[in-house]
Design a protein around this motif. Structure first.
Motif, PDB file in Angstrom:
ATOM      1  N   MET A  52       0.859  -1.177   0.000  1.00 43.42           N
ATOM      2  CA  MET A  52       0.000   0.000   0.000  1.00 43.42           C
ATOM      3  C   MET A  52       0.900   1.233   0.000  1.00 43.42           C
ATOM      4  O   MET A  52       2.090   1.143   0.291  1.00 43.42           O
ATOM      5  CB  MET A  52      -0.901   0.015   1.236  1.00 43.42           C
ATOM      6  N   ARG A  53       0.310   2.383  -0.305  1.00 49.28           N
ATOM      7  CA  ARG A  53       1.090   3.626  -0.381  1.00 49.28           C
ATOM      8  C   ARG A  53       1.835   3.887   0.926  1.00 49.28           C
ATOM      9  O   ARG A  53       3.016   4.242   0.920  1.00 49.28           O
ATOM     10  CB  ARG A  53       0.174   4.802  -0.691  1.00 49.28           C
ATOM     11  N   ASP A  54       1.178   3.719   2.067  1.00 51.81           N
ATOM     12  CA  ASP A  54       1.814   4.019   3.352  1.00 51.81           C
ATOM     13  C   ASP A  54       2.937   3.044   3.699  1.00 51.81           C
ATOM     14  O   ASP A  54       3.758   3.329   4.569  1.00 51.81           O
ATOM     15  CB  ASP A  54       0.775   4.046   4.478  1.00 51.81           C
ATOM     16  N   ASP A  55       2.983   1.893   3.015  1.00 54.60           N
ATOM     17  CA  ASP A  55       4.081   0.943   3.234  1.00 54.60           C
ATOM     18  C   ASP A  55       5.384   1.465   2.637  1.00 54.60           C
ATOM     19  O   ASP A  55       6.460   0.982   2.985  1.00 54.60           O
ATOM     20  CB  ASP A  55       3.763  -0.415   2.596  1.00 54.60           C
ATOM     21  N   THR A  56       5.300   2.431   1.742  1.00 56.00           N
ATOM     22  CA  THR A  56       6.484   2.901   1.014  1.00 56.00           C
ATOM     23  C   THR A  56       7.069   4.194   1.575  1.00 56.00           C
ATOM     24  O   THR A  56       8.049   4.697   1.037  1.00 56.00           O
ATOM     25  CB  THR A  56       6.139   3.118  -0.473  1.00 56.00           C
ATOM     26  N   ILE A  57       6.483   4.730   2.647  1.00 51.82           N
ATOM     27  CA  ILE A  57       6.965   5.984   3.228  1.00 51.82           C
ATOM     28  C   ILE A  57       8.323   5.756   3.892  1.00 51.82           C
ATOM     29  O   ILE A  57       8.512   4.782   4.626  1.00 51.82           O
ATOM     30  CB  ILE A  57       5.957   6.533   4.257  1.00 51.82           C
ATOM     31  N   HIS A  58       9.273   6.663   3.609  1.00 45.41           N
ATOM     32  CA  HIS A  58      10.602   6.586   4.222  1.00 45.41           C
ATOM     33  C   HIS A  58      10.471   6.696   5.739  1.00 45.41           C
ATOM     34  O   HIS A  58       9.797   7.583   6.252  1.00 45.41           O
ATOM     35  CB  HIS A  58      11.495   7.703   3.686  1.00 45.41           C
ATOM     36  N   GLU A  59      11.136   5.801   6.455  1.00 48.72           N
ATOM     37  CA  GLU A  59      11.007   5.751   7.914  1.00 48.72           C
ATOM     38  C   GLU A  59      11.993   6.702   8.597  1.00 48.72           C
ATOM     39  O   GLU A  59      13.113   6.331   8.912  1.00 48.72           O
ATOM     40  CB  GLU A  59      11.208   4.314   8.410  1.00 48.72           C
ATOM     41  N   ASP A  60      11.527   7.910   8.861  1.00 53.16           N
ATOM     42  CA  ASP A  60      12.304   8.836   9.675  1.00 53.16           C
ATOM     43  C   ASP A  60      11.784   8.737  11.114  1.00 53.16           C
ATOM     44  O   ASP A  60      11.006   7.833  11.442  1.00 53.16           O
ATOM     45  CB  ASP A  60      12.216  10.264   9.127  1.00 53.16           C
ATOM     46  N   GLY A  61      12.202   9.638  11.974  1.00 54.78           N
ATOM     47  CA  GLY A  61      11.801   9.574  13.383  1.00 54.78           C
ATOM     48  C   GLY A  61      10.301   9.672  13.586  1.00 54.78           C
ATOM     49  O   GLY A  61       9.727   8.933  14.400  1.00 54.78           O
ATOM     50  N   ASP A  62       9.647  10.569  12.850  1.00 59.22           N
ATOM     51  CA  ASP A  62       8.203  10.727  12.980  1.00 59.22           C
ATOM     52  C   ASP A  62       7.461   9.471  12.536  1.00 59.22           C
ATOM     53  O   ASP A  62       6.519   9.029  13.185  1.00 59.22           O
ATOM     54  CB  ASP A  62       7.707  11.922  12.162  1.00 59.22           C
ATOM     55  N   VAL A  63       7.899   8.893  11.427  1.00 57.12           N
ATOM     56  CA  VAL A  63       7.237   7.690  10.909  1.00 57.12           C
ATOM     57  C   VAL A  63       7.438   6.520  11.867  1.00 57.12           C
ATOM     58  O   VAL A  63       6.501   5.750  12.123  1.00 57.12           O
ATOM     59  CB  VAL A  63       7.747   7.352   9.491  1.00 57.12           C
ATOM     60  N   LYS A  64       8.636   6.394  12.434  1.00 56.86           N
ATOM     61  CA  LYS A  64       8.888   5.303  13.387  1.00 56.86           C
ATOM     62  C   LYS A  64       7.981   5.424  14.607  1.00 56.86           C
ATOM     63  O   LYS A  64       7.456   4.430  15.097  1.00 56.86           O
ATOM     64  CB  LYS A  64      10.356   5.291  13.800  1.00 56.86           C
ATOM     65  N   GLU A  65       7.777   6.644  15.083  1.00 59.52           N
ATOM     66  CA  GLU A  65       6.872   6.841  16.227  1.00 59.52           C
ATOM     67  C   GLU A  65       5.440   6.523  15.830  1.00 59.52           C
ATOM     68  O   GLU A  65       4.692   5.910  16.595  1.00 59.52           O
ATOM     69  CB  GLU A  65       6.985   8.272  16.752  1.00 59.52           C
ATOM     70  N   ALA A  66       5.030   6.926  14.634  1.00 58.98           N
ATOM     71  CA  ALA A  66       3.671   6.619  14.159  1.00 58.98           C
ATOM     72  C   ALA A  66       3.479   5.104  14.029  1.00 58.98           C
ATOM     73  O   ALA A  66       2.419   4.577  14.392  1.00 58.98           O
ATOM     74  CB  ALA A  66       3.405   7.310  12.826  1.00 58.98           C
ATOM     75  N   LEU A  67       4.503   4.405  13.544  1.00 58.56           N
ATOM     76  CA  LEU A  67       4.423   2.944  13.432  1.00 58.56           C
ATOM     77  C   LEU A  67       4.296   2.296  14.807  1.00 58.56           C
ATOM     78  O   LEU A  67       3.575   1.312  14.976  1.00 58.56           O
ATOM     79  CB  LEU A  67       5.660   2.397  12.713  1.00 58.56           C
ATOM     80  N   ARG A  68       4.997   2.860  15.779  1.00 56.86           N
ATOM     81  CA  ARG A  68       4.936   2.314  17.135  1.00 56.86           C
ATOM     82  C   ARG A  68       3.524   2.433  17.703  1.00 56.86           C
ATOM     83  O   ARG A  68       3.085   1.591  18.486  1.00 56.86           O
ATOM     84  CB  ARG A  68       5.932   3.063  18.033  1.00 56.86           C
ATOM     85  N   ARG A  69       2.770   3.445  17.267  1.00 52.99           N
ATOM     86  CA  ARG A  69       1.424   3.689  17.784  1.00 52.99           C
ATOM     87  C   ARG A  69       0.335   2.901  17.053  1.00 52.99           C
ATOM     88  O   ARG A  69      -0.822   2.928  17.467  1.00 52.99           O
ATOM     89  CB  ARG A  69       1.098   5.175  17.687  1.00 52.99           C
ATOM     90  N   LEU A  70       0.694   2.242  15.960  1.00 56.64           N
ATOM     91  CA  LEU A  70      -0.322   1.483  15.208  1.00 56.64           C
ATOM     92  C   LEU A  70      -0.915   0.365  16.056  1.00 56.64           C
ATOM     93  O   LEU A  70      -0.199  -0.246  16.856  1.00 56.64           O
ATOM     94  CB  LEU A  70       0.302   0.856  13.959  1.00 56.64           C
ATOM     95  N   PRO A  71      -2.188   0.051  15.851  1.00 57.46           N
ATOM     96  CA  PRO A  71      -2.755  -1.135  16.503  1.00 57.46           C
ATOM     97  C   PRO A  71      -1.997  -2.387  16.030  1.00 57.46           C
ATOM     98  O   PRO A  71      -1.490  -2.426  14.896  1.00 57.46           O
ATOM     99  CB  PRO A  71      -4.209  -1.163  16.021  1.00 57.46           C
ATOM    100  N   GLU A  72      -1.938  -3.398  16.869  1.00 58.45           N
ATOM    101  CA  GLU A  72      -1.134  -4.587  16.581  1.00 58.45           C
ATOM    102  C   GLU A  72      -1.531  -5.252  15.262  1.00 58.45           C
ATOM    103  O   GLU A  72      -0.666  -5.636  14.470  1.00 58.45           O
ATOM    104  CB  GLU A  72      -1.255  -5.585  17.732  1.00 58.45           C
ATOM    105  N   LYS A  73      -2.825  -5.381  14.996  1.00 58.86           N
ATOM    106  CA  LYS A  73      -3.261  -6.045  13.769  1.00 58.86           C
ATOM    107  C   LYS A  73      -2.824  -5.259  12.530  1.00 58.86           C
ATOM    108  O   LYS A  73      -2.342  -5.850  11.553  1.00 58.86           O
ATOM    109  CB  LYS A  73      -4.775  -6.232  13.752  1.00 58.86           C
ATOM    110  N   VAL A  74      -2.945  -3.954  12.558  1.00 58.35           N
ATOM    111  CA  VAL A  74      -2.544  -3.114  11.419  1.00 58.35           C
ATOM    112  C   VAL A  74      -1.031  -3.234  11.213  1.00 58.35           C
ATOM    113  O   VAL A  74      -0.551  -3.359  10.079  1.00 58.35           O
ATOM    114  CB  VAL A  74      -2.958  -1.648  11.645  1.00 58.35           C
ATOM    115  N   TYR A  75      -0.276  -3.219  12.314  1.00 56.00           N
ATOM    116  CA  TYR A  75       1.180  -3.357  12.225  1.00 56.00           C
ATOM    117  C   TYR A  75       1.566  -4.719  11.652  1.00 56.00           C
ATOM    118  O   TYR A  75       2.434  -4.819  10.786  1.00 56.00           O
ATOM    119  CB  TYR A  75       1.820  -3.159  13.601  1.00 56.00           C
ATOM    120  N   ASN A  76       0.903  -5.780  12.128  1.00 58.84           N
ATOM    121  CA  ASN A  76       1.196  -7.131  11.628  1.00 58.84           C
ATOM    122  C   ASN A  76       0.850  -7.272  10.146  1.00 58.84           C
ATOM    123  O   ASN A  76       1.577  -7.927   9.391  1.00 58.84           O
ATOM    124  CB  ASN A  76       0.467  -8.183  12.461  1.00 58.84           C
ATOM    125  N   ASP A  77      -0.254  -6.676   9.723  1.00 58.07           N
ATOM    126  CA  ASP A  77      -0.622  -6.696   8.299  1.00 58.07           C
ATOM    127  C   ASP A  77       0.448  -5.990   7.468  1.00 58.07           C
ATOM    128  O   ASP A  77       0.817  -6.453   6.386  1.00 58.07           O
ATOM    129  CB  ASP A  77      -1.977  -6.030   8.074  1.00 58.07           C
TER     130      ASP A  77
END
Length: 130
Positions: A52-77
Motif C-alpha cells: 500500500m502507499r503508506d508501506d512505502t513511506i521513508h522511515e524517519d523519526g516521525d514515521v517510526k513513532e507513528a508505526l509504534r502507535r499502530l494497533p497490533e493487527k494493522v502493524y502485523n498486516d
C-alpha cells in the motif's frame, strides 16, 4: 508579479459560463485527475507486489513513532505485506494481477498517526522556544 487566474473562474465571473457549465467543467477535471491518479498508482509498481502507499513511506523519526502507535493487527498486516514484497523482489516476480492492491482499496492507515506525531512534535518545539 504576474497573478495566475483560473480561466474557468474568469469566464464564470464575466458571464461567459453558466453555473451548470462550470459544474460540468469541474466534474470533468475531477474525473481526469482521478484517472491520472489511478494511472500513476499503477505505474509506481508497489501495488504489483502487494504494498500500500503508506508501506512505502521513508522511515524517519516521525514515521517510526507513528508505526509504534499502530494497533497490533494493522502493524502485523504491514509487516506481512513488507515481507511478501521482499520475497517477491528477491524472486524478481510480481503477484498475479487479481492480487494487486487496487487504488480504491488502498487505505492510508498510517496518515492519521503520522499527522498526530508531527503535530505533537511541533507543539513540543514551540514550547521549547519559549
Amino acid at each position: 508579479m504576474v497573478q495566475y487566474q483560473n480561466p474557468l473562474s474568469h469566464q464564470l465571473r464575466n458571464g461567459g459560463m453558466s453555473l451548470k457549465e462550470w459544474q460540468t467543467a469541474l466534474a470533468a477535471t475531477g474525473r481526469l485527475l482521478v484517472g491520472f491518479r489511478k494511472w500513476y498508482y499503477n505505474a509506481a509498481g508497489f501495488n504489483k507486489i502487494g504494498l500500500m502507499r503508506d508501506d512505502t513511506i521513508h522511515e524517519d523519526g516521525d514515521v517510526k513513532e507513528a508505526l509504534r502507535r499502530l494497533p497490533e493487527k494493522v502493524y502485523n498486516d504491514r509487516m506481512f505485506r513488507l515481507k511478501r514484497a521482499l520475497d517477491l523482489s528477491m524472486k524478481q516476480a510480481v503477484l498475479p494481477k487479481e492480487q494487486w492492491t487496487q487504488y480504491e482499496e488502498d487505505v492510508h492507515y498510517l496518515e492519521p498517526y503520522l499527522e498526530e506525531v508531527i503535530r505533537e512534535r511541533k507543539e513540543v518545539e514551540e514550547w521549547s522556544k519559549k
